[in-house]
Design a protein around this motif. Structure first.
Motif, short mmCIF file in Angstrom:
data_model
loop_
_atom_site.label_atom_id
_atom_site.label_comp_id
_atom_site.label_asym_id
_atom_site.label_seq_id
_atom_site.Cartn_x
_atom_site.Cartn_y
_atom_site.Cartn_z
N THR A 37 2.16 2.29 -0.23
CA THR A 37 1.84 3.18 -1.35
C THR A 37 1.73 2.46 -2.70
O THR A 37 0.89 2.84 -3.50
CB THR A 37 2.82 4.36 -1.45
OG1 THR A 37 4.14 3.86 -1.28
CG2 THR A 37 2.50 5.43 -0.45
N PRO A 38 2.56 1.44 -2.97
CA PRO A 38 2.38 0.78 -4.27
C PRO A 38 0.98 0.19 -4.42
O PRO A 38 0.38 0.25 -5.51
CB PRO A 38 3.42 -0.34 -4.26
CG PRO A 38 4.45 0.11 -3.28
CD PRO A 38 3.72 0.89 -2.25
N ILE A 39 0.44 -0.36 -3.33
CA ILE A 39 -0.89 -0.96 -3.41
C ILE A 39 -1.95 0.14 -3.52
O ILE A 39 -2.92 0.01 -4.27
CB ILE A 39 -1.18 -1.82 -2.15
CG1 ILE A 39 -0.07 -2.84 -1.96
CG2 ILE A 39 -2.52 -2.51 -2.28
CD1 ILE A 39 0.06 -3.79 -3.11
N ILE A 40 -1.73 1.24 -2.81
CA ILE A 40 -2.66 2.35 -2.94
C ILE A 40 -2.65 2.86 -4.37
O ILE A 40 -3.69 3.13 -4.97
CB ILE A 40 -2.28 3.49 -1.96
CG1 ILE A 40 -2.46 3.01 -0.53
CG2 ILE A 40 -3.13 4.73 -2.22
CD1 ILE A 40 -2.08 4.03 0.52
N PHE A 41 -1.46 2.94 -4.92
CA PHE A 41 -1.32 3.40 -6.30
C PHE A 41 -2.05 2.47 -7.26
O PHE A 41 -2.79 2.91 -8.14
CB PHE A 41 0.17 3.47 -6.66
CG PHE A 41 0.41 3.96 -8.05
CD1 PHE A 41 -0.04 5.21 -8.45
CD2 PHE A 41 1.11 3.19 -8.96
CE1 PHE A 41 0.18 5.66 -9.72
CE2 PHE A 41 1.34 3.64 -10.25
CZ PHE A 41 0.86 4.88 -10.63
N SER A 67 -3.44 -7.12 3.05
CA SER A 67 -2.35 -8.07 2.85
C SER A 67 -1.02 -7.33 2.73
O SER A 67 0.02 -7.82 3.17
CB SER A 67 -2.62 -8.95 1.64
OG SER A 67 -2.62 -8.17 0.48
N ALA A 68 -1.07 -6.13 2.14
CA ALA A 68 0.15 -5.33 2.06
C ALA A 68 0.62 -4.92 3.46
O ALA A 68 1.81 -4.94 3.78
CB ALA A 68 -0.09 -4.09 1.21
N LEU A 104 2.68 -2.84 -11.28
CA LEU A 104 3.90 -2.48 -10.57
C LEU A 104 5.09 -2.56 -11.51
O LEU A 104 5.97 -1.71 -11.51
CB LEU A 104 4.11 -3.40 -9.37
CG LEU A 104 3.00 -3.32 -8.32
CD1 LEU A 104 3.34 -4.20 -7.15
CD2 LEU A 104 2.79 -1.88 -7.86
N GLY A 105 5.10 -3.59 -12.32
CA GLY A 105 6.18 -3.76 -13.28
C GLY A 105 6.26 -2.57 -14.21
O GLY A 105 7.33 -2.03 -14.45
N ALA A 106 5.08 -2.14 -14.69
CA ALA A 106 5.04 -1.01 -15.60
C ALA A 106 5.59 0.24 -14.92
O ALA A 106 6.35 1.01 -15.50
CB ALA A 106 3.62 -0.77 -16.07
#
Lengths: 428, 327
Positions: free
Chosen positions: B241-245, B208-209, B9-11
């Motif tokens: 979406t971040p977790i899916i990504f 969890s998301a 996520l940071g990247a």
């Protein structure tokens, strides 16, 4: 671990191995000789519990008979053996004594193991006398690179109960391929029981090819797998499944359970005959049906494959003389008898193969025609142990997968394999 | 796992913000470090050093070495012989098995990754409902991930047998099941089926998301008259979406590096129909003693993976939603 490191951990797998090799190289060449005149030799072998027991017993005998030799025995699980030894050698820290088999010439062709002819003649060992025709099996360019240690021909296992029920005579070495097929047909009950376990493994169908007078690699070193003799053998082996239905198909085997094949199917009385090595005997002793073994049937000629392993000395050994002394002892009658006493394998030493200890092994709970091994050793063909053995096997696997699973034309497949083998062997 | 997540996520975020702030900051003269700053820097290097040493020693070093090895012919015993780009040329033009393995790997990744995401998302959504025995189901769905792969593969050998349970089930539906592992056409789908078995690990993250999404969103949506589908697509999906990504990237990398399943179940057969890139390079290196060629294959695989990962990051701006980023 982010995306990038995750990626590289896989990509660099090979490279990691490389690094560890150089790390090994750094710490190699350490203590090899003990003090007080004793020499410590490392010895690598593969296998499981029974192998560990056998090798250790033999090493103990050796250490007793030669007090100046100590052996550090390393047993490596079979599937990791090549990789492990390869890493040791690449690191300059190869074992003094190493077990080798069909892959022997990977090492000999690259001078990673020592030619032993000098040591053999110096010690007065007669390979022919001690091992019969397998004595020089592990040779490369007319030099011997390993001394045979275990060596057994492939033999025919047959289920006496099923033979009796079908009224078929027991197999003998005099059977022709036609006799064998006739018996298989009588022993088959469609969908329930099959006459034969099949010949999909190289050791099996190559035997038929050599029986026809064919060769996989000819004496000059060129592949000859699409000759009529080899084509006929492969087609016959395949037809037994898909034309004559006397051998279970791959699908039928898969339905019997995971990792099913001729050996477990024979033990489960699904197939009446099976051709395999010594190792099946141990499990079958506990079976509740009557069975026995016989030498392989014949074609135009008598021929059968044999499997085994030899002992070689790596170029890294600092004490090749002692290592050879140890090998000489380990392949002599006393130490070889341990192999059969533990029901581990067939000892390569023919004197032991013909001894009572072998013919009537102490663990046998029934009469077994153990003489079949000695009888077979007279017509064992010399397997083409080319340095590219693994690649050659892959060439067969890559082109025969569907052929074995679904049937097909042997000539077409073997033409493709011939082309592939020519490029592999050509690489040198 | 949590660290992985943060890193990715940071990247992704760094990439988003680089364009605005990054360049300007670089032009400023470097501020002198205060005493405290220096101490902190010292501690930074001290604490990062175990990772750094490990990275340089066990990843970067071998990687550089493998670049060199890929330019040589090397059997691991005798000294490597420099052959230039021969290994790459051989792989790309002279080795049909390489292309077959590459195609198989594409095939596997293209189906197993979206399928794994869809199944994971579906399961997570189901488990997010307030049903009885929710904890039990969660445990059951994660359980397959904990079973060692070898054991799973053995079970699947039986499940995928020509007259095995899976084909029996298909038979009930009137479908004649194929000889999964024995048929060149079906062996890759069989591996995909096995991969779907491991969808539970994605489920746990997605779940969890989902739990982290504020209830008020749903309450507000309900008041506005949004049904469950609408709620899912307009609230749940964008929020996770971040977790899916993350799962997409990890899934892609994992799929391209598939090894054990192939090694245990099929050995690449029949006729290389299930040969993948990593088993191929393993065979080449440790079976055939072509370390140079294997290294070249490894680097080609790297190019493929990095290409797809970059593609995923590029498109991510369009569909991945970060709450903290206002656009």
């Amino acid at each position: 671990m982010n995306a990038r490191t995750r990626w590289s951990s896989g990509v660099a797998g090979v490279a990691v191995a490389v690094l560890s090799m150089s790390a090994l190289a750094a710490c190699g060449s350490a203590d090899d000789s003990g003090d007080g005149g004793t020499t410590t030799l490392t010895m690598t072998v593969w296998g499981g519990d029974v192998d560990k027991k056998s090798y250790q017993e033999r090493v103990d005998m050796l250490e007793e008979a030669h007090p100046d030799i100590k052996v550090d025995l390393q047993l490596i699980p079979s599937e990791q053996y090549e990789q492990k030894v390869q890493t040791m050698i690449a690191g300059g820290n190869g074992p003094d004594i190493m077990q080798v088999a069909e892959g022997v010439n990977v090492y000999s062709s690259k001078n990673q193991i020592l030619p032993l002819d000098e040591y053999v003649s110096k010690s007065g060992l007669d390979l022919e006398e001690r091992f019969g025709p397998t004595g020089t099996l592990y040779s490369y360019q007319d030099k011997v690179y390993a001394i045979p240690d275990r060596s057994g021909a492939m033999i025919v296992y047959y289920n006496k109960d099923l033979f009796d029920a079908a009224g078929v005579d027991y197999p003998t070495a005099d059977w022709t391929q036609e006799d064998a097929q006739a018996a298989m047909e009588k022993l088959t009950v469609p969908g329930k029981q099959w006459g034969y376990g099949g010949a999909g493994w190289w050791a099996q169908w190559w035997s038929f090819a050599y029986q026809n007078g064919g060769q996989i690699i000819d004496d000059a070193g060129a592949p000859t797998v699409n000759t009529p003799e080899v084509v006929d053998a492969l087609q016959w082996a395949n037809d037994l499944t898909f034309k004559d239905h006397v051998v279970p198909t791959a699908a039928e085997y898969a339905d019997m359970g995971p990792d099913m094949g001729g050996d477990p199917a024979f033990a489960a009385q699904k197939v009446a005959m099976n051709t395999t090595g010594f190792w099946a005997i141990g499990g079958l002793l506990e079976s509740d049906f009557d069975w026995d073994i016989a030498p392989m049937w014949q074609g135009e000629e008598q021929a059968v494959s044999a499997f085994g392993s030899g002992l070689a000395i790596s170029r890294d050994s600092e004490h090749p003389d002692k290592a050879f002394e140890a090998i000489d002892y380990l392949t002599d009658a006393d130490a070889q008898q341990v192999i059969i006493d533990n029901a581990q394998d067939v000892p390569a030493n023919v004197q032991v193969q013909q001894s009572d200890a072998f013919l009537e092994p102490k663990w046998a709970t029934k009469d077994i025609n153990m003489g079949a091994f000695a009888d077979s050793s007279e017509f064992v063909f010399t397997s083409p142990l080319i340095p590219e053995w693994n690649e050659m096997q892959a060439a067969f696997d890559d082109n025969l997968g569907t052929f074995w699973n679904e049937g097909g034309d042997a000539k077409t497949q073997l033409d493709a394999i011939q082309t592939k083998l020519e490029s592999i062997v050509g690489q040198g | 796992m949590a660290a992985d997540l943060g890193a990715v996520l940071g990247a992704a975020r760094a990439q988003g913000s680089r364009r605005t702030g990054g360049r300007r900051a670089a032009r400023l003269p470097r501020p002198k470090l205060s005493r405290r700053g220096r101490t902190e820097a010292l501690f930074f290097w001290l604490f990062i050093s175990p990772w750094l040493v490990g990275f340089v020693g066990f990843l970067l070093g071998p990687m550089i070495a493998s670049v060199y090895i890929s330019l040589t012919e090397w059997d691991s015993f005798t000294p490597p012989v420099f052959v230039g780009l021969d290994n790459y040329v051989q792989a790309l033009t002279g080795d049909p098995v390489f292309w077959k393995a590459l195609w198989n790997t594409f095939y596997y990744a293209a189906i197993s990754v979206p399928l794994g995401l869809a199944v994971g998302l579906w399961l997570a959504n189901l488990l997010n409902k307030r049903v009885r025995g929710r904890k039990f189901f969660r445990t059951m769905i994660y359980l397959p991930t904990l079973v060692p792969l070898v054991a799973t593969a053995m079970v699947f050998k039986m499940v995928l047998a020509p007259s095995g349970p899976l084909n029996d089930l298909l038979g009930v539906l009137g479908v004649q099941g194929p000889n999964w592992l024995l048929d060149p056409l079906w062996v890759k789908p069989a591996l995909v089926v096995l991969s779907a078995w491991g969808a539970g690990s994605a489920t746990v993250l997605l779940l969890s998301a989902m739990n982290g999404i504020p209830r008020e969103f749903y309450e507000a949506a309900e008041i506005d008259g949004a049904g469950p589908f609408r709620q899912f697509w307009s609230i749940t999906f964008p929020q996770i979406t971040p977790i899916i990504f993350f799962n997409l990237i990890m899934g892609l990398i994992g799929a391209f590096q598939i090894f054990s399943q192939v090694y245990i179940l099929t050995q690449g057969g029949p006729d290389n129909a299930s040969q993948m890139m990593v088993p191929l390079l393993f065979d080449q290196a440790f079976g055939f003693y072509h370390f140079g060629y294997a290294s070249a294959v490894a680097w080609l695989l790297f190019v493929v993976i990095i290409g797809f990962t970059a593609l995923a990051f590029r498109t991510s701006r369009r569909w991945v939603f970060y709450e903290t980023e206002v656009r």
